[in-house]
Design an enzyme around this catalytic site. Structure first.
Site: not given
Length: 575
Positions: A148, A151-153, A256
């Site tokens: 995750l 995807i986030e950072s 997402y």
């Protein structure tokens, strides 16, 4: 046309488009058609916009990983959908990893158009993934959730989204504070790999306990439980999962879960897509120490000889390079041997240039306008305008942090600009502290009835009196007649006011100093104490600052407490 008629028209157009597409693709069912149409409108995560070149040039990757600079130019390998399906099903995961056209689009983004990004994340993963896995395992969560953060950072602890979400796990401020993370002007624990990973694992566990389904928990992590609950209500009763409430979710959240599945695929099957594996150039073994005193990164860097970028890379949560350990204990991460060195040298680190980083606890209004030193020079603050060229992925927040100013100041300096375009130039008003040396004070001509001292030696001569006897700073007496004196008057006044015995004593003493050592009664070295500078030490031993610097091969005035200085003999002074 009213709203009802407009709605019917749009519905007819969409139905006709679906029918035409289905006729052209007879092997696809209605769901496949709808999913195929949606792939033209997918919303890629902001992490896809990262400057890959800048990421690959980061301090960590250049020092600790061997990267393939030509990753993006490598030949693309094509596969059939069934290949993707088979590989996804072989992943050892608890969370379901289904395939569909949207998932395929995200897979292709990673393994075809963003090869360099995947390789960079593989390199950063050498350091970050064990941290994520430890936090997830602590709360009994599936380890595939580590992706995750991709995807986030894109594994950038300093990433800041357009909405203000920050850090590896992209926490918004209220959510982060709700999970116990500290956020203020000096600390932002959303950037701390250890603290933020622990908070993310706890938050994900709460979401799973609420929904009992990982696809819904992950969706809620992205858009918040409120939006997921709203989508569940609109989808009707009964147990639902992400795919059943897909069309009721915000557009970003719809993509997402597919992006999460694609990230797991890319990190597992990168070799099959001609992406080079990342090798560790050297192992990075770190340890943490608890800091209970206020200390600046520069002090640590100077004393332990650690690059500032290394300290910042390992401790991104300290926004101003300051650890406020005097408030309460904070963790400092360093390479393990340097962590031991910190503990052994903490006193020297904290006292190093302490006056430069000291904070005033009491200041009386109107008593201080400028900082001065003992040489008579002064420190003044000046506004310096710098130009900054906006790079892709930068935000007002990231630019403001880089220059140590606020976002509001950056916007105000650029006419209230609210949006950023890559390539644009911004004006940044920064404040710099500068040292201004004092102008030399002109020496007034001395009266004729005083002993004269060579130009520039007056202060030293006054400090060089030892046990009441003049030193070799005194020169032969020179009498300068005034404009109203006659030579005879001057001679008679000299005899009256300056006894010959005193002049002879001064001259004899000066001659004796050439053959007698004056250093026998004083030390030849000096151990520097906290708060001392070259001027104080020079004055104490009756030498000049330049003589001290020459004797110790110093190129500037910087000295460290605890070090030893050689004290030159006075005989080396200029006559």
């Amino acid at each position: 046309m009213n709203i009802s008629q407009l709605s019917k028209t749009i519905t007819c157009v969409l139905t006709l488009s679906t029918a035409i597409f289905a006729k052209a693709n007879p092997d696809m069912n209605v769901r496949d058609v709808n999913m195929a149409l949606d792939t033209t409108k997918i919303v890629a995560p902001e992490s896809f916009e990262v400057d890959v070149h800048a990421l690959m040039e980061s301090w960590y990757l250049t020092r600790y990983a061997i990267m393939d600079k030509d990753a993006d130019s490598r030949k693309t390998v094509e596969f059939e959908d069934q290949d993707y399906i088979d590989r996804l099903q072989k992943l050892p995961t608890v969370i379901e990893m289904p395939f569909n056209p949207i998932v395929r689009s995200f897979i292709k983004m990673y393994v075809e158009r963003k090869k360099g990004l995947v390789e960079s994340m593989l390199g950063l993963g050498l350091y970050y993934m064990p941290i994520f896995e430890e936090a997830l395992d602590k709360y009994g969560l599936p380890l595939e959730l580590r992706n995750l953060a991709i995807i986030e950072s894109a594994l950038n602890p300093n990433a800041v989204s357009k909405a203000g979400a920050t850090g590896l796990w992209q926490f918004m401020t209220p959510t982060a504070q709700g999970e116990g993370l500290e956020i203020n002007s000096l600390i932002d624990e959303r950037r701390d790999p250890y603290r933020s990973s622990d908070a993310a694992a706890r938050y994900l566990k709460k979401l799973y306990d609420t929904y009992g389904d990982w696809s819904l928990a992950i969706a809620a992590y992205n858009c918040g439980p409120g939006n997921v609950n709203k989508a569940l209500r609109r989808a009707g009763g009964g147990k639902k999962d992400f795919w059943e409430i897909y069309r009721f979710l915000p557009s970003e959240t719809r993509d997402y879960i597919p992006a999460f599945i694609a990230a797991n695929y890319a990190m597992a099957y990168y070799k099959e897509h001609n992406i080079s594996p990342v090798l560790a150039a050297r192992p990075i073994v770190v340890d943490s120490v608890h800091v209970t005193r206020r200390v600046h990164f520069q002090q640590i860097s100077d004393v332990l000889d650690i690059p500032m970028e290394e300290i910042r890379t390992l401790n991104p949560q300290y926004r101003a390079d300051i650890i406020p350990g005097d408030i309460h204990p904070y963790s400092l991460v360093l390479p393990n041997l340097q962590a031991l060195n910190y503990l052994a040298n903490e006193d020297s680190i904290v006292s190093h240039n302490a006056e430069l980083y000291a904070r005033r606890d009491i200041v009386l209004p109107g008593t201080v306008t400028k900082g001065t030193d003992e040489k008579g020079g002064e420190y003044v603050e000046e506004t310096v305008v710098k130009n900054h060229k906006v790079r892709k992925g930068e935000t007002f927040a990231s630019i403001a942090k880089k220059y140590g100013v606020s976002q509001a100041e950056v916007k105000r300096a650029n006419g209230g600009k609210k949006t950023l375009l890559a390539g644009a130039t911004l004006k940044i008003n920064t404040v710099e502290r500068k040292y201004i040396e004092s102008a030399p004070t002109p020496v007034a001509q001395q009266p004729t009835d005083s002993l004269q001292v060579e130009s520039g030696e007056k202060e030293l001569a006054e400090t060089d009196i030892v046990d009441g006897s003049p030193t070799d700073s005194l020169t032969q007496t020179t009498l300068i007649p005034s404009s109203v004196d006659k030579p005879a008057d001057v001679a008679s006044r000299q005899e009256a006011e300056t006894p010959s015995s005193q002049v002879s004593q001064a001259m004899n003493t000066s001659a004796k100093k050439k053959t007698a050592s004056s250093s026998s009664s004083r030390p030849t070295t000096h151990t520097i104490k906290s708060g001392e500078n070259l001027f104080k030490i020079a004055k104490r031993y009756g030498v000049t600052v330049e003589e001290l610097k020459k004797a110790n091969n110093l190129t500037d005035d910087k000295i460290n407490a605890g070090k030893k200085l050689k004290i030159p003999a006075k005989s080396s002074r200029k006559r």
